[in-house]
Design an enzyme around this catalytic site. Structure first.
Site, PDB file in Angstrom:
ATOM      1  CG  LEU A  62      -1.990  -1.088   1.277  1.00  0.00           C
ATOM      2  CD1 LEU A  62      -2.762  -1.009   2.577  1.00  0.00           C
ATOM      3  CD2 LEU A  62      -2.931  -0.984   0.083  1.00  0.00           C
ATOM      4  CG  ASP A 110       2.875  15.541   9.140  1.00  0.00           C
ATOM      5  OD1 ASP A 110       2.538  16.572   8.521  1.00  0.00           O
ATOM      6  OD2 ASP A 110       3.427  14.577   8.587  1.00  0.00           O
ATOM      7  CG  ASN A 158      -4.157  10.659   0.656  1.00  0.00           C
ATOM      8  OD1 ASN A 158      -4.739  11.611   0.129  1.00  0.00           O
ATOM      9  ND2 ASN A 158      -3.089  10.092   0.095  1.00  0.00           N
ATOM     10  N   GLY A 201       6.411   4.116   4.616  1.00  0.00           N
ATOM     11  CA  GLY A 201       6.435   5.182   5.596  1.00  0.00           C
ATOM     12  C   GLY A 201       7.853   5.613   5.884  1.00  0.00           C
ATOM     13  CB  ALA A 207      -8.408   3.777   5.068  1.00  0.00           C
TER      14      ALA A 207
END
Length: 810
Positions: free
Chosen positions: A471, A610, A555, A474, A551
């Site tokens: 996905l 953030d 985003n 990071g 999710a």
């Protein structure tokens, strides 16, 4: 080239400069009216041109200019006070025309962009056709007459420009020409302002293009013997609507000796072509200011027709004299507004060389400096040792793990809510040690294995987890989609889609520590509908897997962008169809859910640091979930978190105190939430469009704020402005934001879907704006200036009663 010259001279300050030139040198100008945008006209050679100067009051004198050169009445150009006529225009008549009307109380200025079509192309076309008819009368399919002039397919032009596409062809019989846009017939009523097609010149002309004109334009040329086509791609670059931005600190004060050379530099950022001028402040009858408060100035350097912006950004003064001392101003303007920075030149006479100090004085000075340096070095070493010890102690007291004899003990805090039932146990060091392989990672090659505690409340067996596609990555690991069985205790055989965080192959020991720290933080924070929740972890017999909610819709930033209505100026894709319509209610709901999630995190004493649309994820059911909060620091015992390491900072989302002092509080998260609100109501827009990051610091200090998005109500914009208050304590809390958004959501629950063709003020109740804005400017439509007497954001000027209004009264 003519259009470039026209835009270069389309400036707000021309009226001021010409008025000063027409008056006696040094006399202050009459205050001018703010001129409107230039009016553009395109004419063919031989057409009649009539221009009229419409002043608001009776005028004493009207002056006409073309490209800054005064016009005189003659046979070709006729001047009748407030009117100008040219009976038959020629290509040389193209340019920027201006009328300056002097009145009793003010001056009025109007600008006209005139473009006269050159007939050379038509002559070339006619000669080609004549040659063809003389050489060949046989039937012929269409062929391109000038293919070399059609090689450029991509045309990127600024908004408001005139665009011409030409597809000249030969054939017998004469071919017909048809224009298509994005594969469909292009009709005049499909474009505001229509377009012109000149059949004899094989040309289509579109004036004053806008972003909605982007697309593929195809010319289809055919006769009964065949057909050919050619496609041009048009990209219209939207202008950034703000006045020129001058780089902070330039021009800088200079000190010079008589006879030397001096340079002042002024760095200008502007999308509309700027006009730059250098001025020197002078005195008249012993005064530097006129009766109206405007300074007396003398123009030193003004842009000409062949002068480049780079040349204008530098002012050189050769062979400096004492008379050259004083204040110098760089004045830059465009069609939106103007900006200026000033600097001082101090001139000294040549100073004779001073006598060198004696040997004894030098020795004493050397000893003193050496002793001072030794003290500084010793003090620095002591402070570094103390800081290292304090940091190590703080690290051990936090949730992060630290390696000791190849084990990673975890110390948990007990001051958490009952929602985090798994963390209610007081912290022992290791619950049940087990080894975690480093998988032979090159960065972990020095430590072959680690011992991690097993937490039965969160442990998931690896055979119940099936990894899927990646996905994303990071800061210290990667995220994979996976299917997990038994996440729901009541339905042990149910398969759930999850996201799995894991380390990358080149992970370091600190990366492992950070991932475990994030996992432990998520355990303590507990569960909430509007945050990404921890579901479990695999800590035994293999690499560490942290399992969190999945999710499906990515985003929030991309979620909003793909749902933009057609024609929205931020984005254009002719083949893209919005996934679903977004209503005002939907946008307010997004903001409300994020505010609820942040309210929960604030109640757990967590600072996000953030918060942005890119860090909010959207589930299949359109539920907003805040992500990456596990990286926040626990602040049970302190009121702020000061960032002490340098890294990539999301500056456009950061509050001033975080930017300049590295202090992070819940109030700095509220500032970021205000920027996130702006992202939501621009459907994924980028904050501060067209503004370089290095200029953002100065603009924020001066109190500039972003304007209201077109899809945002007045009340919601006032909420953004509250979040952007210069004083952190004056910003609302997330609890207050949730209450306000809840009320707004209930009022907008039955409204229609977004319609960008009408104003959205109808969605806003009568919400009075009680905020004072003592130095707001209506000339800048990227920012609005908000500063009060009690706010630390007022511009700092040398003490003079007339400073800050040097060129225009507000």
């Amino acid at each position: 080239m003519k259009m470039m010259m026209i835009m270069k001279t389309t400036l707000l300050l021309i009226s001021v400069l010409l008025t000063q030139a027409l008056q006696s040198q040094g006399r202050p100008a009459i205050q001018d009216e703010a001129p409107a945008e230039p009016t553009s006209y395109t004419l063919d050679s031989g057409e009649k041109l009539e221009l009229s100067c419409k002043a608001k009051e009776d005028t004493q004198k009207v002056t006409w200019t073309k490209d800054l050169v005064p016009l005189v009445d003659g046979e070709h150009t006729r001047l009748r006070n407030d009117q100008m006529e040219i009976e038959k225009v020629e290509p040389t008549d193209s340019g920027l025309y201006a009328c300056f009307a002097q009145g009793l109380n003010s001056n009025h200025t109007e600008y006209f962009n005139i473009s006269v079509t050159d007939e050379e192309d038509e002559v070339d076309s006619s000669s080609e056709e004549a040659k063809l008819s003389n050489d060949q009368n046989l039937p012929m399919a269409p062929v391109w007459a000038q293919p070399d002039k059609m090689e450029k397919k991509l045309h990127a032009v600024p908004a408001s420009k005139t665009v011409k596409f030409r597809c000249q062809a030969n054939g017998n019989p004469t071919p017909t020409l048809k224009w298509l846009k994005n594969g469909k017939e292009f009709k005049r009523d499909q474009r505001i302002g229509g377009f012109k097609v000149r059949e004899h010149m094989w040309t289509i002309i579109m004036e004053s293009v806008v972003p909605s004109d982007r697309g593929n334009y195809t010319c289809l040329v055919e006769n009964r013997h065949g057909s050919i086509n050619h496609t041009y791609q048009l990209d219209v670059v939207e202008r950034s609507p703000h006045r020129p931005i001058l780089q902070a600190g330039l021009p800088a004060n200079r000190t010079a000796v008589v006879g030397s050379d001096v340079e002042f530099e002024c760095k200008v950022f502007s999308d509309p072509q700027p006009h730059i001028q250098w001025l020197k402040h002078i005195e008249v009858n012993g005064s530097r200011y006129g009766p109206d408060g405007l300074p007396y100035v003398r123009a030193l350097k003004t842009a000409g027709v062949n002068t480049t912006d780079k040349e204008m950004e530098v002012l050189q003064i050769r062979n400096v004299s004492l008379e050259d001392a004083g204040e110098y101003t760089c004045l830059a303007g465009n069609s939106i507004g103007h900006s200026h920075h000033s600097a001082w030149l101090t001139v000294y006479k040549a100073v004779p060389p001073t006598q060198l100090p004696n040997q004894t004085y030098l020795e004493v000075l050397i000893y003193c400096v050496g002793f001072f340096l030794i003290c500084v070095m010793v003090g620095t070493a002591v402070l570094a040792k103390m800081h290292s010890s304090a940091k190590k102690s703080d690290f051990n007291s936090q949730l992060a793990v630290h390696k000791l004899a190849k084990s990673i003990p975890l110390r948990r805090q007990v001051t958490v809510s009952v929602d985090s039932s798994s963390s209610m146990h007081s912290g022992g060091m290791l619950v049940r040690p087990s080894r975690l392989s480093s998988s032979g990672s090159p960065m972990l090659s020095g430590v072959s294995e680690y011992e991690l505690p097993q937490d039965p409340r969160w442990e998931v067996q690896r055979d119940r987890l099936v990894l899927g596609k990646p996905l994303g990555e990071g800061c210290f690991g990667q995220v994979m989609m996976a299917e997990a069985m038994g996440m729901d205790k009541e339905k042990p055989n149910r398969i759930t889609k999850v996201a799995v965080k894991m380390l990358k192959s080149d992970a370091t020991e600190k990366d492992l520590s950070d991932l475990i720290s994030e996992m432990e933080m998520m355990k303590i924070i507990g569960k909430h509908k509007n945050i990404i929740n921890l579901l479990g972890a695999c800590t035994q017999d293999g690499p560490l897997y942290v399992i969190v909610e999945f999710a499906a819709k990515g985003n929030l930033r991309e979620y909003l962008r793909v749902r933009r209505p057609p024609g929205m100026e931020y984005c254009y894709n002719p083949d893209q169809v919005p996934v679903e319509n977004m209503s005002i209610k939907d946008l307010v709901s997004c903001a409300y859910q994020v505010a609820r999630g942040m309210e929960y995190l604030a109640s757990k004493k967590c600072i996000h640091r953030d918060l942005a649309a890119r860090n909010v994820l959207v589930t299949e059911d359109n539920v907003m979930k805040i992500a990456d909060f596990g990286l926040a620091r626990d602040i049970h015992h302190i009121d702020y978190y000061k960032k002490t390491t340098n890294g990539r900072l999301p500056v456009k989302w950061m509050a001033p105190e975080a930017l300049f002092d590295r202090i992070y509080t819940h109030q700095s998260d509220v500032w970021s939430f205000g920027v996130l609100l702006w992202e939501i109501f621009t459907l994924g827009g980028s904050p501060y469009p067209g503004v370089p990051v290095e200029e953002l610091f100065k603009l924020l200090k001066e109190g500039h704020r972003m304007d209201r998005p077109s899809t945002c109500t007045h009340e919601l914009y006032m909420m953004m402005r509250d979040c952007w208050h210069a004083v952190p304590s004056q910003r609302p809390t997330f609890k207050q934001l949730v209450e306000d958004l809840d009320r707004t959501l209930s009022m907008t629950s039955n409204q229609e879907y977004l319609d960008l063709s009408v104003s959205l003020d109808q969605f806003s109740p009568n919400f009075p704006d009680t905020r004072s804005s003592t130095c707001s400017s209506g000339e800048d439509s990227v920012f609005s200036h908000d500063a009060g007497a009690d706010e630390p954001c007022l511009p700092k000027f040398p003490p003079h009663p007339n400073r800050g209004v040097a060129f225009k009264k507000r």
